[in-house]
Design an enzyme around this catalytic site. Structure first.
Site, PDB file in Angstrom:
ATOM      1  N   ILE A  60       0.821  -1.207   0.000  1.00 32.64           N
ATOM      2  CA  ILE A  60       0.000   0.000   0.000  1.00 32.64           C
ATOM      3  C   ILE A  60       0.855   1.257   0.000  1.00 32.64           C
ATOM      4  O   ILE A  60       1.955   1.267   0.566  1.00 32.64           O
ATOM      5  CB  ILE A  60      -0.970  -0.035   1.214  1.00 32.64           C
ATOM      6  N   CYS A  61       0.351   2.305  -0.657  1.00 32.02           N
ATOM      7  CA  CYS A  61       0.943   3.639  -0.586  1.00 32.02           C
ATOM      8  C   CYS A  61      -0.204   4.618  -0.359  1.00 32.02           C
ATOM      9  O   CYS A  61      -1.233   4.241   0.192  1.00 32.02           O
ATOM     10  CB  CYS A  61       1.771   3.958  -1.843  1.00 32.02           C
ATOM     11  N   ARG A  62      -0.069   5.865  -0.772  1.00 30.53           N
ATOM     12  CA  ARG A  62      -1.137   6.822  -0.536  1.00 30.53           C
ATOM     13  C   ARG A  62      -2.345   6.561  -1.441  1.00 30.53           C
ATOM     14  O   ARG A  62      -3.473   6.514  -0.983  1.00 30.53           O
ATOM     15  CB  ARG A  62      -0.641   8.260  -0.711  1.00 30.53           C
TER      16      ARG A  62
END
Length: 109
Positions: A60-62
């Site tokens: 996951i990232c932003r």
């Protein structure tokens, strides 16, 4: 460019173990409760931080862009990983649990 497998935040439990590849300031502001922090630039040097599991490991990232690139790279390294569609923005929008590192109200920056 190959497509990275996607998983929806609605398909992940609140206590899912995810690998969060965002930068330190993003991580400190708010992250999933059981996330493992491996900033994007350090992934090649921290492959041992990825949990060993029978299921694909969510990354996951932003918003999903950086994690898409990391998932593609990891797949080429032989890892069973999946990109979290919409990233932490989608996680927060779904009302899933989050915590910050300093105890303040968690947020996605």
């Amino acid at each position: 460019m190959s497509n990275a497998a996607l998983i929806s935040v609605s398909d992940l439990p609140d206590d899912a173990v995810v690998v969060d590849i965002r930068e330190d300031d993003e991580w400190q502001a708010g992250h999933a409760p059981n996330a493992i922090h491996v900033p994007m630039g350090t992934v090649p040097d921290n492959l041992d931080a990825f949990p060993e599991t029978d299921e694909p490991v969510p990354v996951i990232c932003r918003s999903g862009g950086r994690s898409h690139r990391v998932v593609q790279w990891l797949v080429h390294q032989g890892f069973d990983v999946v990109n979290v569609d919409g990233g932490m923005r989608a996680w927060a929008a779904a009302g899933k649990q989050m915590r910050s590192e300093d105890g303040s109200e968690p947020s996605v920056i």
